[in-house]
Design a protein around this motif. Sequence first.
Motif, PDB file in Angstrom:
ATOM      1  N   ARG A  28      39.771  37.673  36.119  1.00 60.19           N
ATOM      2  CA  ARG A  28      38.759  38.624  36.595  1.00 60.19           C
ATOM      3  C   ARG A  28      39.258  39.460  37.767  1.00 60.19           C
ATOM      4  NH1 ARG A  28      35.465  37.192  40.911  1.00 60.19           N
ATOM      5  NH2 ARG A  28      35.749  35.118  41.798  1.00 60.19           N
ATOM      6  N   GLU A  71      40.190  43.288  37.214  1.00 63.34           N
ATOM      7  CA  GLU A  71      39.177  44.342  37.384  1.00 63.34           C
ATOM      8  C   GLU A  71      39.238  44.950  38.769  1.00 63.34           C
ATOM      9  OE1 GLU A  71      35.078  44.510  35.430  1.00 63.34           O
ATOM     10  OE2 GLU A  71      35.396  42.367  35.766  1.00 63.34           O
ATOM     11  N   VAL A  74      32.470  44.889  29.990  1.00 63.32           N
ATOM     12  CA  VAL A  74      33.862  45.232  29.696  1.00 63.32           C
ATOM     13  C   VAL A  74      34.003  45.361  28.187  1.00 63.32           C
ATOM     14  CG1 VAL A  74      36.251  44.447  29.796  1.00 63.32           C
ATOM     15  CG2 VAL A  74      34.744  44.081  31.755  1.00 63.32           C
TER      16      VAL A  74
END
Length: 543
Positions: A67, A70, A110
């Motif tokens: 993560r 991102e 996403v």
Amino acid sequence: MEQTREAALQAMAETPLDLLIIGGGITGAGIARDAALRGFRTALVDKSDFGAGTSSHSSRLIHGGIRYLEQGAFRLVFEASHERRVLLRIAPHLVRPLAFLFPIYKGSRVPAWKLRAGMWLYDLLSAFRNVHWHRWLRPKKVRRVEPGLRDRDLVGAALYYDAQTDDARLVIATVRSAIKAGALAASYVETTALLKPDGRVRGALVRDVLTGESATLRAHVVVNATGPWSDQLRRLDDPHATPMLRLTKGAHVTVPRKRMANEHAVTLFSQLDGRVMFVLPWGDLSYIGTTDTDADASPDELRVTAADVTYLLRSANAAFPDAHLGSNDVRSAWVGLRPLLREDGGSPSQVSREHRVLESPHGLISIIGGKLTTYRVMARDVVDRVARRLHELDGRAVARRAATDRIPLPGGEAAELEVLVEAARARGAREASARHLVAQYGSEAAAVLNLVDRDRKLGEAIVPGRPEIWAEVDYAARRELAVRIQDVMIRRLHLFYEVPDHGQSVVSRVAARMKQLLGWDETREAEELRDYLQVVERARIKV
């Protein structure tokens, strides 16, 4: 003979130290190991058990941090991916590869193309040296490999690999490795003041939590590795120290795995707020985590709340619609504080997981931020700073960096774990116990079974039907620095989390055994039982 807590504390007080580390979580343990391997006279103290804070309340993952892509934190992902590879090598029994499934649905925050690109980047940042490369699964394949997942609007899923760890035992193994290298370590030793005989921090006044006695520890350099308590300790150095921490709370709950029926670890976007979270396998349990909210309680008063449980169960139920989880399904829960660097603005999930080494005008070195996976790098950076300070102090040569990436942690000397399982079975251990012992102790499983050879009763199960055996209580007290019932039940054997009654049905027998091993009187035994039952009561979630 193993180093005892009392002997270690006495030795710390008798001779000045090169380095005193305050805080015995994974970071402090890593610093102690690195420093001792460089030849520094090193001591480590913690006001509770080693790893009792954040380091035993994590998501139990050693991961690159998918993560974080991102956020554009590519350097952190690269560093964490490298550290994952190191820990798989030096502690293969405690850090194990784990397959993750990351499903994507129509309308996901996403889109599928972006996740597929991110997975290639994830593999690239691990230098294509992860356990396996990722694969993209079409909906039909996803339904076959993880049938309990929500099917409606499924676009596909990424299958990728990270690693899972026993976080509490990783701390203990690291502390024991430090001791083997010459460090002194004592738990239940609280720092009450910092010593400044010449205006510089040169040690600490400490109190033995178990006896109430005080001692003075003198050291050339003092390191603050107290995690969520870092700002509190910094204020002992400077009452006006600017806060450096942003504490965020991460809660987890465990449920019977058969309710989730998850075959893999599952990464998902919460349907409630879009956050990345996990459903992770742990034996016959699954644990769900984590929340990420700003903490409004002190580290010593932190609790799992009904709101935390509701959030986690609702998120899991949205991903596994047939689970129908309710609060009565929760076997146990835990919550930890992330000691993140304070930054302006941003949600808790967006706060950097980078670390920073600070030095006060009076010479107190503090390590702030970071994450479990990169603890070894954090330790190295701190000890590099310590080495420079010791060079400036007495002109000694700057010690070369230690090979902490190559020296196995205790139990990690054998990479072929299945051979160890067969060896344990050949010595009479049941299949479940043999696998459990190797997963917990690695090559040291043989040492646990040596205790059974001397007393066959120690080969019996602590809880009928479970794999833990009584020899592990002896081993925890004799070799793994356990001095309280809580140490054994919560962080060495995890019965507190994994047995439906939190181990209350066996804790009296565990207390009796520890009384015999550690020479307690009846008063101490009663106090230990009382304190453990209070911990159990505090863990009950009022829903």
